[in-house]
Enzyme design. Structure first.
Site, mmCIF file in Angstrom:
data_model
loop_
_atom_site.group_PDB
_atom_site.id
_atom_site.type_symbol
_atom_site.label_atom_id
_atom_site.label_comp_id
_atom_site.label_asym_id
_atom_site.label_seq_id
_atom_site.Cartn_x
_atom_site.Cartn_y
_atom_site.Cartn_z
ATOM 1 C CE LYS A 111 -3.653 -2.315 2.025
ATOM 2 N NZ LYS A 111 -4.451 -2.843 3.242
ATOM 3 C CB ILE A 118 1.104 6.394 2.056
ATOM 4 C CG1 ILE A 118 0.308 7.768 2.422
ATOM 5 C CG2 ILE A 118 2.357 6.316 3.317
ATOM 6 C CD1 ILE A 118 -0.424 8.322 3.739
ATOM 7 C CB CYS A 119 -1.677 3.214 -1.318
ATOM 8 S SG CYS A 119 -3.135 3.148 -2.365
ATOM 9 C CG LEU A 120 -3.203 8.771 0.901
ATOM 10 C CD1 LEU A 120 -2.919 10.327 1.131
ATOM 11 C CD2 LEU A 120 -3.825 8.192 2.012
#
Length: 165
Positions: A111, A118-120
């Protein structure tokens, strides 16, 4: 479809000031106005966290408010896990949310994107888009980084990928 927001997170975000100036670092005086709104929301968020004994990040910016850095931390099983945090304000801000980066965690979780971002995209980006220009950096921390840490730190600990400070 967006993931449901935890009640405590929703309650916190509802107490944050909403921003009104639609300006990026390319917009001169309008950016200064937006930056003042950003600082006001961040100060309110820090005060709320301290009052609730929920202090979990430090943050500062360069003089023109385009590069931000600090630390963030999360507790799991009574142990503290701390990470450097950094991000730049995109040229298309506030239409585009900032990409929060935790360089120490690069490559340790799926992620995350290259560079430790970071994966948002799936859950946070649509929410951000619906709230332009009202959301700012404090909202990105409260609705993006905070929930990400809450979900990822336990998994990273259990897989032996991180150690406490």
């Amino acid at each position: 479809m967006d993931a449901p927001i935890a009640d405590s997170t929703k309650e916190t975000v509802q107490k944050l000031p909403l921003l009104s100036t639609r300006a990026s670092p390319r917009d001169g005086e309008a950016w200064i106005t937006r930056l003042k709104e950003e600082y006001t929301a961040l100060i309110q968020y820090v005060k709320m966290n301290k009052a609730a004994d929920n202090d979990w990040f430090t943050i500062a910016s360069n003089p023109n408010g385009t590069r931000w850095h600090g630390t963030c931390w999360s507790y799991y099983n009574g142990l503290r896990y701390e990470f450097d945090m950094e991000f730049e304000i995109p040229a298309t801000y506030p239409v585009t949310n900032p990409e929060i980066c935790l360089p120490q965690l690069e490559g340790k979780t799926a992620k995350m994107y290259r560079g430790g971002k970071i994966c948002l995209t799936i859950h946070f980006a649509p929410l951000w888009q619906r709230n332009v220009p009202r959301f700012g950096i404090a909202h990105a921390l409260a609705l993006g980084l905070g929930p990400w840490l809450a979900a990822e730190v336990p998994d990273l600990v259990e897989r032996g990928m991180i150690t406490p400070v």
